[in-house]
Design a protein around this motif. Sequence first.
Motif, PDB file in Angstrom:
ATOM      1  N   ALA A 116      78.492  -2.378 -30.248  1.00  0.00           N
ATOM      2  CA  ALA A 116      78.503  -1.416 -31.343  1.00  0.00           C
ATOM      3  C   ALA A 116      78.034  -0.039 -30.872  1.00  0.00           C
ATOM      4  O   ALA A 116      78.271   0.965 -31.546  1.00  0.00           O
ATOM      5  N   SER A 117      77.389   0.006 -29.705  1.00  0.00           N
ATOM      6  CA  SER A 117      76.830   1.258 -29.206  1.00  0.00           C
ATOM      7  C   SER A 117      77.770   2.004 -28.267  1.00  0.00           C
ATOM      8  O   SER A 117      77.656   3.221 -28.120  1.00  0.00           O
ATOM      9  N   ALA A 118      78.663   1.294 -27.608  1.00  0.00           N
ATOM     10  CA  ALA A 118      79.505   1.941 -26.599  1.00  0.00           C
ATOM     11  C   ALA A 118      80.830   1.199 -26.486  1.00  0.00           C
ATOM     12  O   ALA A 118      80.966   0.059 -26.934  1.00  0.00           O
ATOM     13  N   GLN A 119      81.809   1.850 -25.867  1.00  0.00           N
ATOM     14  CA  GLN A 119      83.131   1.275 -25.703  1.00  0.00           C
ATOM     15  C   GLN A 119      83.077   0.070 -24.760  1.00  0.00           C
ATOM     16  O   GLN A 119      82.372   0.085 -23.750  1.00  0.00           O
ATOM     17  N   VAL A 120      83.839  -0.953 -25.104  1.00  0.00           N
ATOM     18  CA  VAL A 120      83.847  -2.178 -24.307  1.00  0.00           C
ATOM     19  C   VAL A 120      84.240  -1.903 -22.863  1.00  0.00           C
ATOM     20  O   VAL A 120      83.635  -2.411 -21.926  1.00  0.00           O
ATOM     21  N   SER A 121      85.270  -1.080 -22.669  1.00  0.00           N
ATOM     22  CA  SER A 121      85.758  -0.814 -21.315  1.00  0.00           C
ATOM     23  C   SER A 121      84.731  -0.075 -20.476  1.00  0.00           C
ATOM     24  O   SER A 121      84.759  -0.164 -19.246  1.00  0.00           O
ATOM     25  N   ALA A 122      83.820   0.646 -21.124  1.00  0.00           N
ATOM     26  CA  ALA A 122      82.817   1.418 -20.386  1.00  0.00           C
ATOM     27  C   ALA A 122      81.635   0.557 -19.957  1.00  0.00           C
ATOM     28  O   ALA A 122      81.120   0.687 -18.842  1.00  0.00           O
ATOM     29  N   ILE A 123      81.184  -0.351 -20.839  1.00  0.00           N
ATOM     30  CA  ILE A 123      79.989  -1.136 -20.528  1.00  0.00           C
ATOM     31  C   ILE A 123      80.315  -2.550 -20.060  1.00  0.00           C
ATOM     32  O   ILE A 123      79.422  -3.267 -19.604  1.00  0.00           O
ATOM     33  N   GLY A 124      81.588  -2.955 -20.154  1.00  0.00           N
ATOM     34  CA  GLY A 124      81.976  -4.303 -19.767  1.00  0.00           C
ATOM     35  C   GLY A 124      81.472  -4.744 -18.403  1.00  0.00           C
ATOM     36  O   GLY A 124      80.976  -5.873 -18.263  1.00  0.00           O
ATOM     37  N   PRO A 125      81.570  -3.895 -17.361  1.00  0.00           N
ATOM     38  CA  PRO A 125      81.098  -4.321 -16.039  1.00  0.00           C
ATOM     39  C   PRO A 125      79.634  -4.719 -15.994  1.00  0.00           C
ATOM     40  O   PRO A 125      79.235  -5.507 -15.129  1.00  0.00           O
ATOM     41  N   PHE A 126      78.815  -4.212 -16.919  1.00  0.00           N
ATOM     42  CA  PHE A 126      77.394  -4.557 -16.903  1.00  0.00           C
ATOM     43  C   PHE A 126      77.155  -6.013 -17.297  1.00  0.00           C
ATOM     44  O   PHE A 126      76.069  -6.546 -17.054  1.00  0.00           O
ATOM     45  N   ALA A 127      78.149  -6.662 -17.904  1.00  0.00           N
ATOM     46  CA  ALA A 127      78.014  -8.084 -18.233  1.00  0.00           C
ATOM     47  C   ALA A 127      77.913  -8.926 -16.966  1.00  0.00           C
ATOM     48  O   ALA A 127      77.369 -10.035 -16.994  1.00  0.00           O
ATOM     49  N   TYR A 128      78.432  -8.391 -15.850  1.00  0.00           N
ATOM     50  CA  TYR A 128      78.390  -9.133 -14.593  1.00  0.00           C
ATOM     51  C   TYR A 128      76.997  -9.170 -13.984  1.00  0.00           C
ATOM     52  O   TYR A 128      76.783  -9.819 -12.956  1.00  0.00           O
ATOM     53  N   SER A 129      76.045  -8.483 -14.613  1.00  0.00           N
ATOM     54  CA  SER A 129      74.654  -8.588 -14.164  1.00  0.00           C
ATOM     55  C   SER A 129      74.147 -10.014 -14.348  1.00  0.00           C
ATOM     56  O   SER A 129      73.112 -10.396 -13.783  1.00  0.00           O
ATOM     57  N   GLY A 130      74.883 -10.806 -15.138  1.00  0.00           N
ATOM     58  CA  GLY A 130      74.501 -12.208 -15.317  1.00  0.00           C
ATOM     59  C   GLY A 130      74.428 -12.962 -14.008  1.00  0.00           C
ATOM     60  O   GLY A 130      73.630 -13.901 -13.872  1.00  0.00           O
ATOM     61  N   LEU A 131      75.244 -12.575 -13.030  1.00  0.00           N
ATOM     62  CA  LEU A 131      75.201 -13.235 -11.725  1.00  0.00           C
ATOM     63  C   LEU A 131      73.860 -12.985 -11.038  1.00  0.00           C
ATOM     64  O   LEU A 131      73.300 -13.884 -10.407  1.00  0.00           O
TER      65      LEU A 131
END
Length: 307
Positions: free
Chosen positions: A234-249
Amino acid sequence: MKHDLKRGAALLVAASFFTALVNGLQKVTGSTLPVMEIIFFRNLFSFPFVLLIASRTRIVLRTGNPKGHLLRSVFGLTGMIMVVISVTRLPLADQQVMSYTQPLFLVLLAMPLLHETPSPQRWGAVSVGFAGVVVVALGKGVLHGGDASIPAWAYCVALAQGAVGALTTMQIRQLSATESSTTIALWQAMLMTAMTAVPLPFIWVCPHLRDMVCLVAVGAFAGIAQVLQTEAYASAQVSAIGPFAYSGLLWASVIGLFYFDEIPGVAMLAGGALIIGSGIWMLRHERSAKRPAKAGNGMASAEIASR
């Protein structure tokens, strides 16, 4: 809504951390408790957080597509079962890497199910991503016996979970045409809790105090992760912050190292880099394609509801 990249990225990294904690706790309880019992408590104790998200808008349970919600919940439950099975038997980092194949399966399944034609860039990303899967498999010796302590079928389950996750996302996108994301999330929580409660009397194993604490934490952390992810998208565009989801690794590797003495191998890191790189490639391609804002918001809603 104003695009706040820093806030969105921070929230998504935090959501990935709590998701890694959930997987770690499921790994702890998975060795002593039935899979369905773990998932029941996960859904039960995360339900208050789903209500918290839903309460921010008008709560609507009325639906004209009950079969769609049931199918979505079946896919979601199947995916959760696969996650618990795979995290119980695989190193956390390995399972996390395999879960990142979901966008790759989404591209492949969109052809027969949604009649979409992938662009050359997407085909390139899919090829690179599955090359990463092969690297991980070869490094673990999955294709020629491998370590007897880590069954090859567990990697197949983890990989299949990526495909099931893609099916779940596609079902949510179809539901999003007529249903709000909060309605989808509420039906998911209710149906999945009910479905896992049915076999409970037949499989019940009384959890010890440590396991009970872990089960409560699994549900609470899953709910917190969902709230944080909702706020992030809700705070930012999915395409912009999506790569940060890979911090899960990173979180999975740290938890695996310090709690389970799991040391990520070179093949896993190399294969993970290829899989994550392919996912980021697709996200950047979507961003450069300048999709309409409305379509982007729909995609975000689907991803939020899928957790």
